[in-house]
Write a protein that holds these residues in place. Structure first.
Motif, PDB file in Angstrom:
ATOM      1  N   LEU A 183      64.771  19.135  38.570  1.00 24.14           N
ATOM      2  CA  LEU A 183      65.672  19.220  39.711  1.00 24.14           C
ATOM      3  C   LEU A 183      64.807  19.659  40.884  1.00 24.14           C
ATOM      4  O   LEU A 183      64.120  20.685  40.805  1.00 24.14           O
ATOM      5  N   VAL A 184      64.813  18.883  41.944  1.00 22.79           N
ATOM      6  CA  VAL A 184      63.917  19.144  43.071  1.00 22.79           C
ATOM      7  C   VAL A 184      64.740  19.423  44.328  1.00 22.79           C
ATOM      8  O   VAL A 184      65.513  18.570  44.771  1.00 22.79           O
ATOM      9  N   VAL A 185      64.580  20.620  44.872  1.00 18.43           N
ATOM     10  CA  VAL A 185      65.193  20.988  46.137  1.00 18.43           C
ATOM     11  C   VAL A 185      64.116  20.800  47.200  1.00 18.43           C
ATOM     12  O   VAL A 185      62.999  21.310  47.065  1.00 18.43           O
ATOM     13  N   VAL A 186      64.457  20.043  48.246  1.00 22.03           N
ATOM     14  CA  VAL A 186      63.461  19.643  49.243  1.00 22.03           C
ATOM     15  C   VAL A 186      63.842  20.171  50.620  1.00 22.03           C
ATOM     16  O   VAL A 186      64.949  19.932  51.114  1.00 22.03           O
ATOM     17  N   GLU A 187      62.909  20.867  51.242  1.00 21.37           N
ATOM     18  CA  GLU A 187      63.035  21.302  52.630  1.00 21.37           C
ATOM     19  C   GLU A 187      62.281  20.297  53.491  1.00 21.37           C
ATOM     20  O   GLU A 187      61.115  19.979  53.219  1.00 21.37           O
ATOM     21  N   VAL A 188      62.946  19.764  54.512  1.00 19.82           N
ATOM     22  CA  VAL A 188      62.345  18.760  55.389  1.00 19.82           C
ATOM     23  C   VAL A 188      62.153  19.365  56.771  1.00 19.82           C
ATOM     24  O   VAL A 188      63.090  19.945  57.340  1.00 19.82           O
ATOM     25  N   LYS A 189      60.956  19.231  57.299  1.00 22.12           N
ATOM     26  CA  LYS A 189      60.650  19.685  58.651  1.00 22.12           C
ATOM     27  C   LYS A 189      60.130  18.487  59.439  1.00 22.12           C
ATOM     28  O   LYS A 189      59.172  17.832  59.027  1.00 22.12           O
ATOM     29  N   THR A 190      60.766  18.198  60.558  1.00 26.60           N
ATOM     30  CA  THR A 190      60.402  17.049  61.385  1.00 26.60           C
ATOM     31  C   THR A 190      59.983  17.540  62.761  1.00 26.60           C
ATOM     32  O   THR A 190      60.689  18.351  63.369  1.00 26.60           O
ATOM     33  N   ARG A 191      58.870  17.046  63.236  1.00 25.38           N
ATOM     34  CA  ARG A 191      58.369  17.385  64.572  1.00 25.38           C
ATOM     35  C   ARG A 191      57.807  16.123  65.227  1.00 25.38           C
ATOM     36  O   ARG A 191      57.300  15.233  64.548  1.00 25.38           O
ATOM     37  N   ARG A 192      57.870  16.090  66.544  1.00 23.50           N
ATOM     38  CA  ARG A 192      57.300  14.953  67.287  1.00 23.50           C
ATOM     39  C   ARG A 192      55.769  14.970  67.246  1.00 23.50           C
ATOM     40  O   ARG A 192      55.133  13.932  67.284  1.00 23.50           O
ATOM     41  N   SER A 193      55.187  16.185  67.180  1.00 22.51           N
ATOM     42  CA  SER A 193      53.735  16.319  67.159  1.00 22.51           C
ATOM     43  C   SER A 193      53.379  17.661  66.521  1.00 22.51           C
ATOM     44  O   SER A 193      54.257  18.441  66.181  1.00 22.51           O
ATOM     45  N   MET A 198      75.251  15.185  70.968  1.00 27.50           N
ATOM     46  CA  MET A 198      74.317  15.686  69.970  1.00 27.50           C
ATOM     47  C   MET A 198      72.925  15.775  70.603  1.00 27.50           C
ATOM     48  O   MET A 198      72.481  14.871  71.289  1.00 27.50           O
ATOM     49  N   ALA A 199      72.237  16.839  70.346  1.00 33.10           N
ATOM     50  CA  ALA A 199      70.917  17.073  70.929  1.00 33.10           C
ATOM     51  C   ALA A 199      69.882  16.136  70.318  1.00 33.10           C
ATOM     52  O   ALA A 199      69.971  15.761  69.150  1.00 33.10           O
ATOM     53  N   ALA A 200      68.894  15.777  71.122  1.00 31.86           N
ATOM     54  CA  ALA A 200      67.823  14.898  70.645  1.00 31.86           C
ATOM     55  C   ALA A 200      67.100  15.528  69.458  1.00 31.86           C
ATOM     56  O   ALA A 200      66.678  14.819  68.538  1.00 31.86           O
ATOM     57  N   LYS A 201      66.971  16.860  69.470  1.00 34.94           N
ATOM     58  CA  LYS A 201      66.325  17.570  68.361  1.00 34.94           C
ATOM     59  C   LYS A 201      67.092  17.354  67.061  1.00 34.94           C
ATOM     60  O   LYS A 201      66.509  17.136  66.000  1.00 34.94           O
ATOM     61  N   ASP A 202      68.428  17.413  67.142  1.00 31.66           N
ATOM     62  CA  ASP A 202      69.250  17.188  65.949  1.00 31.66           C
ATOM     63  C   ASP A 202      69.109  15.755  65.448  1.00 31.66           C
ATOM     64  O   ASP A 202      69.040  15.524  64.242  1.00 31.66           O
ATOM     65  N   ASP A 203      69.089  14.803  66.378  1.00 31.18           N
ATOM     66  CA  ASP A 203      68.904  13.398  65.996  1.00 31.18           C
ATOM     67  C   ASP A 203      67.556  13.200  65.308  1.00 31.18           C
ATOM     68  O   ASP A 203      67.466  12.487  64.311  1.00 31.18           O
ATOM     69  N   LEU A 204      66.511  13.822  65.853  1.00 25.77           N
ATOM     70  CA  LEU A 204      65.177  13.717  65.262  1.00 25.77           C
ATOM     71  C   LEU A 204      65.186  14.305  63.854  1.00 25.77           C
ATOM     72  O   LEU A 204      64.646  13.705  62.917  1.00 25.77           O
ATOM     73  N   LEU A 228      60.714  23.407  44.027  1.00 24.09           N
ATOM     74  CA  LEU A 228      60.947  23.322  45.463  1.00 24.09           C
ATOM     75  C   LEU A 228      59.789  22.578  46.114  1.00 24.09           C
ATOM     76  O   LEU A 228      58.627  22.950  45.932  1.00 24.09           O
ATOM     77  N   ASP A 229      60.136  21.528  46.830  1.00 20.29           N
ATOM     78  CA  ASP A 229      59.162  20.713  47.550  1.00 20.29           C
ATOM     79  C   ASP A 229      59.384  20.869  49.045  1.00 20.29           C
ATOM     80  O   ASP A 229      60.452  21.299  49.491  1.00 20.29           O
ATOM     81  N   ALA A 230      58.384  20.476  49.812  1.00 24.05           N
ATOM     82  CA  ALA A 230      58.493  20.445  51.267  1.00 24.05           C
ATOM     83  C   ALA A 230      57.982  19.102  51.758  1.00 24.05           C
ATOM     84  O   ALA A 230      56.987  18.577  51.240  1.00 24.05           O
ATOM     85  N   ILE A 231      58.674  18.549  52.731  1.00 28.60           N
ATOM     86  CA  ILE A 231      58.246  17.293  53.340  1.00 28.60           C
ATOM     87  C   ILE A 231      58.155  17.500  54.841  1.00 28.60           C
ATOM     88  O   ILE A 231      59.096  18.006  55.469  1.00 28.60           O
ATOM     89  N   ALA A 232      57.023  17.109  55.414  1.00 25.59           N
ATOM     90  CA  ALA A 232      56.820  17.136  56.858  1.00 25.59           C
ATOM     91  C   ALA A 232      56.836  15.700  57.362  1.00 25.59           C
ATOM     92  O   ALA A 232      56.194  14.826  56.774  1.00 25.59           O
ATOM     93  N   VAL A 233      57.578  15.472  58.431  1.00 28.21           N
ATOM     94  CA  VAL A 233      57.604  14.171  59.102  1.00 28.21           C
ATOM     95  C   VAL A 233      57.126  14.441  60.525  1.00 28.21           C
ATOM     96  O   VAL A 233      57.726  15.244  61.247  1.00 28.21           O
ATOM     97  N   ILE A 234      56.014  13.785  60.898  1.00 23.30           N
ATOM     98  CA  ILE A 234      55.385  14.070  62.190  1.00 23.30           C
ATOM     99  C   ILE A 234      55.235  12.785  62.986  1.00 23.30           C
ATOM    100  O   ILE A 234      54.504  11.874  62.580  1.00 23.30           O
ATOM    101  N   GLY A 235      55.936  12.715  64.113  1.00 25.16           N
ATOM    102  CA  GLY A 235      55.846  11.560  64.996  1.00 25.16           C
ATOM    103  C   GLY A 235      57.119  11.399  65.789  1.00 25.16           C
ATOM    104  O   GLY A 235      58.182  11.882  65.395  1.00 25.16           O
ATOM    105  N   SER A 236      57.031  10.711  66.908  1.00 23.33           N
ATOM    106  CA  SER A 236      58.195  10.570  67.776  1.00 23.33           C
ATOM    107  C   SER A 236      59.235   9.612  67.212  1.00 23.33           C
ATOM    108  O   SER A 236      60.409   9.695  67.552  1.00 23.33           O
ATOM    109  N   GLU A 237      58.819   8.719  66.329  1.00 23.90           N
ATOM    110  CA  GLU A 237      59.741   7.773  65.688  1.00 23.90           C
ATOM    111  C   GLU A 237      59.694   8.011  64.184  1.00 23.90           C
ATOM    112  O   GLU A 237      58.783   7.551  63.499  1.00 23.90           O
ATOM    113  N   PRO A 238      60.666   8.748  63.629  1.00 21.98           N
ATOM    114  CA  PRO A 238      60.613   9.120  62.206  1.00 21.98           C
ATOM    115  C   PRO A 238      60.449   7.948  61.241  1.00 21.98           C
ATOM    116  O   PRO A 238      59.818   8.091  60.198  1.00 21.98           O
TER     117      PRO A 238
END
Length: 120
Positions: free
Chosen positions: A48-58, A1-7, A98-108
């Motif tokens: 009813l809340v549909v949430v899109e999650v975007k995760t990035r290291r920086s 599994m790719a590190a991107k997928d794990d993140l 519809l909500d959006a959540i951003a997670v930013i950092g190398s350790e989620p």
């Protein structure tokens, strides 16, 4: 599994924990249909809340929420409608948001989290 997928998975887990800690009930995760995938579906009273999650290291290549353009937002609305069609009982009597959540950092688990309600 790719590190991107794990993140990405770790970011979605962090987002689900954030929602639960703030009174949401997470009722579905990574729901798939022919049109694509919904990251998280949650409820709260009357909603009813549909949430899109975007995760990035920086933010070196831009804020994660910048990846949700008009085309992606339209697709998310279609996916939300497909989820409702497949789960009419859970959606009955609830307003869709519809909500959006951003997670930013190398350790989620400890990364910065930004939750935009009614973002799309």
């Amino acid at each position: 599994m790719a590190a991107k997928d794990d993140l990405g998975r770790a970011g979605e887990q962090r987002a689900a924990e954030h929602l639960a800690a703030n009174g949401y009930q997470v009722i579905d995760r990574n729901w798939r249909c022919a049109q694509g995938e919904v990251d998280i579906v949650a409820t709260m009273p009357g909603m009813l809340v549909v949430v899109e999650v975007k995760t990035r290291r920086s933010v070196a290549f831009g804020h994660p929420l910048e990846a949700i353009d008009a085309r992606k937002a339209t697709r998310l609305w279609r996916l939300a409608a497909a989820w409702i069609a497949a789960h009419p009982q859970e959606a009955r009597g609830r307003r869709l948001r519809l909500d959006a959540i951003a997670v930013i950092g190398s350790e989620p688990a400890t990364a910065d989290l930004e939750h935009l309600e009614d973002a799309l």
